[in-house]
Design a protein around this motif. Structure first.
Motif, PDB file in Angstrom:
ATOM      1  N   GLU A 393       0.820  -1.047  -0.183  1.00 33.13           N
ATOM      2  CA  GLU A 393      -0.263  -0.295  -0.105  1.00 33.13           C
ATOM      3  C   GLU A 393       0.740   1.234  -0.069  1.00 33.13           C
ATOM      4  O   GLU A 393       0.453   2.047  -0.939  1.00 33.13           O
ATOM      5  N   ILE A 394       2.194   1.138   0.660  1.00 36.41           N
ATOM      6  CA  ILE A 394       3.005   3.026   1.284  1.00 36.41           C
ATOM      7  C   ILE A 394       3.477   2.504  -0.276  1.00 36.41           C
ATOM      8  O   ILE A 394       3.196   4.073  -1.114  1.00 36.41           O
ATOM      9  N   HIS A 395       4.276   1.396  -1.388  1.00 34.86           N
ATOM     10  CA  HIS A 395       4.473   1.924  -2.567  1.00 34.86           C
ATOM     11  C   HIS A 395       3.339   1.739  -3.549  1.00 34.86           C
ATOM     12  O   HIS A 395       3.659   3.044  -4.429  1.00 34.86           O
ATOM     13  N   HIS A 396       2.136   1.477  -3.533  1.00 33.90           N
ATOM     14  CA  HIS A 396       1.015   1.985  -4.545  1.00 33.90           C
ATOM     15  C   HIS A 396       0.718   3.600  -4.117  1.00 33.90           C
ATOM     16  O   HIS A 396       1.205   4.021  -4.994  1.00 33.90           O
ATOM     17  N   ARG A 397       0.679   4.094  -2.374  1.00 28.52           N
ATOM     18  CA  ARG A 397       0.324   5.762  -3.161  1.00 28.52           C
ATOM     19  C   ARG A 397       1.989   6.480  -3.343  1.00 28.52           C
ATOM     20  O   ARG A 397       1.444   7.357  -3.295  1.00 28.52           O
ATOM     21  N   VAL A 398       3.292   5.427  -3.581  1.00 33.86           N
ATOM     22  CA  VAL A 398       3.691   6.241  -3.465  1.00 33.86           C
ATOM     23  C   VAL A 398       3.706   6.742  -4.708  1.00 33.86           C
ATOM     24  O   VAL A 398       4.754   7.433  -5.242  1.00 33.86           O
ATOM     25  N   LYS A 399       3.779   5.706  -5.069  1.00 30.27           N
ATOM     26  CA  LYS A 399       4.156   5.690  -7.004  1.00 30.27           C
ATOM     27  C   LYS A 399       2.659   6.426  -6.799  1.00 30.27           C
ATOM     28  O   LYS A 399       2.837   8.030  -8.555  1.00 30.27           O
ATOM     29  N   ASN A 400       0.939   7.453  -7.020  1.00 30.67           N
ATOM     30  CA  ASN A 400       0.431   6.977  -7.239  1.00 30.67           C
ATOM     31  C   ASN A 400       0.759   9.385  -6.836  1.00 30.67           C
ATOM     32  O   ASN A 400       0.727   9.640  -8.194  1.00 30.67           O
ATOM     33  N   ASN A 401       1.342   9.305  -6.160  1.00 37.93           N
ATOM     34  CA  ASN A 401       1.452  10.527  -5.523  1.00 37.93           C
ATOM     35  C   ASN A 401       3.300  11.352  -6.745  1.00 37.93           C
ATOM     36  O   ASN A 401       2.786  12.372  -7.422  1.00 37.93           O
ATOM     37  N   LEU A 402       3.957  10.044  -7.109  1.00 33.32           N
ATOM     38  CA  LEU A 402       4.625  10.564  -8.415  1.00 33.32           C
ATOM     39  C   LEU A 402       4.040  10.768  -9.086  1.00 33.32           C
ATOM     40  O   LEU A 402       4.557  11.561 -10.262  1.00 33.32           O
ATOM     41  N   GLU A 403       2.675  10.793  -9.817  1.00 34.35           N
ATOM     42  CA  GLU A 403       2.120  10.160 -11.217  1.00 34.35           C
ATOM     43  C   GLU A 403       1.773  11.434 -10.927  1.00 34.35           C
ATOM     44  O   GLU A 403       1.726  12.291 -11.674  1.00 34.35           O
ATOM     45  N   VAL A 404       1.794  11.665  -9.980  1.00 35.62           N
ATOM     46  CA  VAL A 404       0.761  13.243  -9.667  1.00 35.62           C
ATOM     47  C   VAL A 404       1.793  14.570  -9.518  1.00 35.62           C
ATOM     48  O   VAL A 404       1.545  15.572 -10.722  1.00 35.62           O
ATOM     49  N   VAL A 405       2.710  14.603  -9.458  1.00 36.33           N
ATOM     50  CA  VAL A 405       3.414  15.062  -9.224  1.00 36.33           C
ATOM     51  C   VAL A 405       4.810  15.438 -11.084  1.00 36.33           C
ATOM     52  O   VAL A 405       4.821  16.926 -10.914  1.00 36.33           O
ATOM     53  N   SER A 406       4.329  14.346 -11.601  1.00 35.11           N
ATOM     54  CA  SER A 406       5.155  13.833 -12.932  1.00 35.11           C
ATOM     55  C   SER A 406       3.606  14.778 -14.012  1.00 35.11           C
ATOM     56  O   SER A 406       3.999  15.522 -14.597  1.00 35.11           O
ATOM     57  N   SER A 407       1.897  14.700 -13.892  1.00 30.52           N
ATOM     58  CA  SER A 407       1.816  14.925 -14.771  1.00 30.52           C
ATOM     59  C   SER A 407       1.441  16.907 -14.098  1.00 30.52           C
ATOM     60  O   SER A 407       1.050  17.576 -15.015  1.00 30.52           O
ATOM     61  N   LEU A 408       1.546  17.401 -13.164  1.00 35.38           N
ATOM     62  CA  LEU A 408       1.563  18.840 -12.355  1.00 35.38           C
ATOM     63  C   LEU A 408       2.946  19.428 -13.223  1.00 35.38           C
ATOM     64  O   LEU A 408       2.972  20.399 -13.953  1.00 35.38           O
ATOM     65  N   LEU A 409       4.458  18.031 -13.149  1.00 34.51           N
ATOM     66  CA  LEU A 409       5.237  18.896 -14.278  1.00 34.51           C
ATOM     67  C   LEU A 409       4.837  19.244 -15.762  1.00 34.51           C
ATOM     68  O   LEU A 409       5.358  20.435 -16.239  1.00 34.51           O
ATOM     69  N   ALA A 410       4.200  18.250 -16.486  1.00 33.61           N
ATOM     70  CA  ALA A 410       3.837  18.179 -16.781  1.00 33.61           C
ATOM     71  C   ALA A 410       2.736  19.282 -17.601  1.00 33.61           C
ATOM     72  O   ALA A 410       2.820  20.266 -18.923  1.00 33.61           O
ATOM     73  N   LEU A 411       1.792  20.053 -17.125  1.00 32.25           N
ATOM     74  CA  LEU A 411       0.981  20.671 -17.259  1.00 32.25           C
ATOM     75  C   LEU A 411       1.433  22.378 -17.084  1.00 32.25           C
ATOM     76  O   LEU A 411       1.635  22.875 -17.852  1.00 32.25           O
ATOM     77  N   GLN A 412       2.583  22.431 -16.057  1.00 33.27           N
ATOM     78  CA  GLN A 412       3.035  23.675 -15.389  1.00 33.27           C
ATOM     79  C   GLN A 412       4.239  23.333 -17.109  1.00 33.27           C
ATOM     80  O   GLN A 412       4.263  25.332 -17.108  1.00 33.27           O
ATOM     81  N   SER A 413       5.042  23.226 -18.023  1.00 35.48           N
ATOM     82  CA  SER A 413       6.302  23.157 -18.707  1.00 35.48           C
ATOM     83  C   SER A 413       4.958  24.060 -19.762  1.00 35.48           C
ATOM     84  O   SER A 413       5.693  24.759 -20.112  1.00 35.48           O
TER      85      SER A 413
END
Length: 585
Positions: A393-413
């Motif tokens: 569950e911890i790894h799954h949450r970390v992966k989800n949070n990293l996906e959100v960070v990646s998407s935010l970077l894409a939107l910001q770029s």
């Protein structure tokens, strides 16, 4: 079911007789409303089940359990679904052995919805190749072959999936024409995975055309699949239209997987033209994903409970058999001992009684010790399973949070006009994605402490190629055997390969040239790791001696792994590394 038949069953129920006919009527009405009104289907099934138990009608009880297990499966009510399927299997073995196949098939469907495709495939094969399969009813046979087609497609066994999907389609034409659309959807997904998008879209349109505008749970999934096909074709307007329809249907039917997929697709559609709207859809997708994650956690807990129950049943059976053998052997031994003692020391009856009492006391102590050991073992197994589940569950949450960070970077770029700044944001997004893939592999894998690197490199390469739109001109080959590496080593290796592959795509194949990149990783007898990243591009990358952030990052990561690196330019660029793997603390 035709309306006259449904009306006749409803009339039977209105009479309100507490008999077997009413149970049959409730069962058939539950079956007929499974996909159109699941809540009504569950209510009718439970009403029939309660009446069957009240009047002691085992066959009616079995029928209603079958109907309920299917309704619970499609609504993700896993606790009740597993209980109904498990009980139907036990009941069928007593009263109708051939109907065991349907319960087996429902176990496979429940594991599929649970996300455990490996377990689902085993149950599907058990149903399809059951020795009594040809004696079962047509729907049970159809269900077995359809589930097998689904599981092969989900596990990318596309040739097998196509074979069983076409077999199911032919069987549907003979016995269930109204269900022919189900295997057609599998054929659509197979064509989409083979990048035959026009053929895949035609399959989906064929399904929607035969539904005559009916809006249901199944049609909603077809609409979502069609939106994805159009998106992969680059037809943004069509993808947007069908994804919006799928999102509306997902909200209506509370299908969180469709909500997650369709809103994520809409976020990508609006990513460049309307970032604010794209971010809104991203939040919807993330919220749905969190809901699915919570459901998945409950599913996994229930899966552990079901497996533990099955294991305990097996242990109880083995324990009973062992106790019976122990009692028999003890009885024989006591009898022989009694005869010998009676013959030799028949006058010492008092001493014989004392010996028997001492033997009984020892047996009691042994049984008590065995019971305590079994209890301790069960507790340890359950605690270990719980810890593994929490870690996943911890790894799954970390992966989800990293996906959100990646998407935010894409939107910001997309808001940046400076090309260098946008490229830096893009590269940062890829670095975050490379770490996210590590956590994804950890919670999906069996070993929570190690990563299988070949599969990881392939997924990482696909992600990077996709981010640069270079899938068609750059080919990545992982020339290596399967190799497990601990997570503290896997993350730096992934970042190094990310930097090298990014540098290669940007500079090794100028003017839109095609090329090939080869990644090798092997472990020597002394435990050291040897890695090579090569391309057949223009050469002279100079990344090792470079002063850019990528080159500095590679140097730092190599030092972190106590490694060395060298670069050669001969028909392309070849970078060689030797590392000492990190020991986990």
């Amino acid at each position: 079911m035709e309306h006259p038949a449904m009306d006749s069953f409803k009339n039977i129920i209105k009479v309100n007789r507490q008999d077997t006919n009413t149970v049959h009527a409730l069962y058939w009405l539950s079956r007929s409303t499974t996909l159109s009104n699941t809540s009504e289907s569950v209510e009718l099934g439970n009403e029939g089940l309660n009446l069957a138990r009240k009047i002691k009608f085992p066959m009616g009880e079995l029928e209603c359990l079958e109907a309920l297990s299917f309704s619970y499966a499609i609504t993700s009510s896993f606790e009740k679904g597993f209980a109904a399927a498990y009980e139907s299997i036990n009941l069928s073995r007593k009263h109708a052995p051939v109907r065991e196949i349907y319960g087996i098939n429902m176990m496979g469907l429940l594991y599929q919805k649970l996300g455990d495709d490996k377990e689902s495939l085993q149950w599907a094969q058990k149903a399809y190749y059951h020795p009594r399969i040809k004696q079962s009813d047509h729907f049970t046979q159809w269900s077995a072959m359809f589930l097998l087609a689904q599981e092969h497609e989900r596990q990318n066994n596309l040739d097998s999936a196509e074979h069983f999907a076409k077999e199911t389609q032919a069987y549907s034409k003979l016995y269930f024409p109204f269900q022919e659309s189900w295997p057609i959807l599998i054929l659509a997904r197979i064509s989409s995975k083979r990048k035959q998008y026009d053929e895949a879209a035609n399959y989906c349109k064929q399904i929607l055309a035969t539904s005559n505008g009916q809006e249901g749970f199944f049609e909603n999934e077809v609409t979502n699949e069609l939106a994805l096909i159009y998106f992969n074709q680059g037809r943004q307007d069509s993808a947007q239209r069908y994804a919006s329809l799928a999102l509306d249907g997902g909200n209506k039917f509370k299908n969180y997987l469709v909500i997650m997929n369709s809103s994520n697709l809409l976020s990508q559609v609006f990513e460049k033209t309307d970032p604010a709207r794209a971010y809104g859809f991203l939040k919807t997708s993330t919220a749905a994903k969190d809901t699915v994650t919570n459901i998945e956690k409950a599913k996994q807990v229930k899966q552990l409970e079901i497996k533990e129950k099955q294991r305990m049943d097996d242990l109880n059976l083995a324990e009973t058999d062992a106790k019976n053998k122990l009692r028999f052997n003890t009885a024989v031994g006591l009898l022989v001992s009694t005869l010998v003692i009676s013959f030799v020391l028949y006058r010492n009856n008092r001493n014989k009684q004392k010996a028997n009492l001492a033997l009984k006391d020892k047996n009691d102590k042994i049984e008590k010790t065995v019971s305590e050991l079994n209890t301790t073992q069960t507790s340890l197994v359950a605690r270990n399973a719980e810890n593994e589940l929490l870690l996943k569950e911890i790894h799954h949450r970390v992966k989800n949070n990293l996906e959100v960070v990646s998407s935010l970077l894409a939107l910001q770029s997309n808001q940046l006009n400076d090309v260098s700044a946008r490229d830096a944001m893009h590269e940062g997004q890829n670095r975050v994605q490379s770490i996210g893939i590590v956590h994804q592999k950890l919670y999906q894998g069996v070993n929570l402490g190690a990563i299988e690197m070949k599969d990881y490199f392939l997924n990482l390469s696909d992600s990077i190629l996709d981010s640069f739109g270079a899938q068609k001109r750059v080919q990545v080959e992982c020339a290596m055997e399967a190799l497990n590496v601990d997570v503290d080593t896997a993350v730096p290796l992934g970042l190094i390969v990310n930097e090298l592959l990014t540098n290669t795509i940007k500079y090794a194949f100028p003017d839109g040239r095609s090329g090939k990149v080869q990644i090798k990783l092997a472990q020597a007898a002394n435990g050291n790791l040897h890695m090579q990243v090569s391309d057949n591009g223009v050469g002279k990358s100079g990344i090792i001696k470079g002063t850019g952030f990528g080159g500095q990052l590679i140097s730092l990561l190599t030092q972190q792994l106590e490694g060395t690196m060298k670069e050669e330019n001969n028909n392309g660029t070849h970078v060689f590394f030797e590392f000492k793997p990190v020991k986990a603390a």
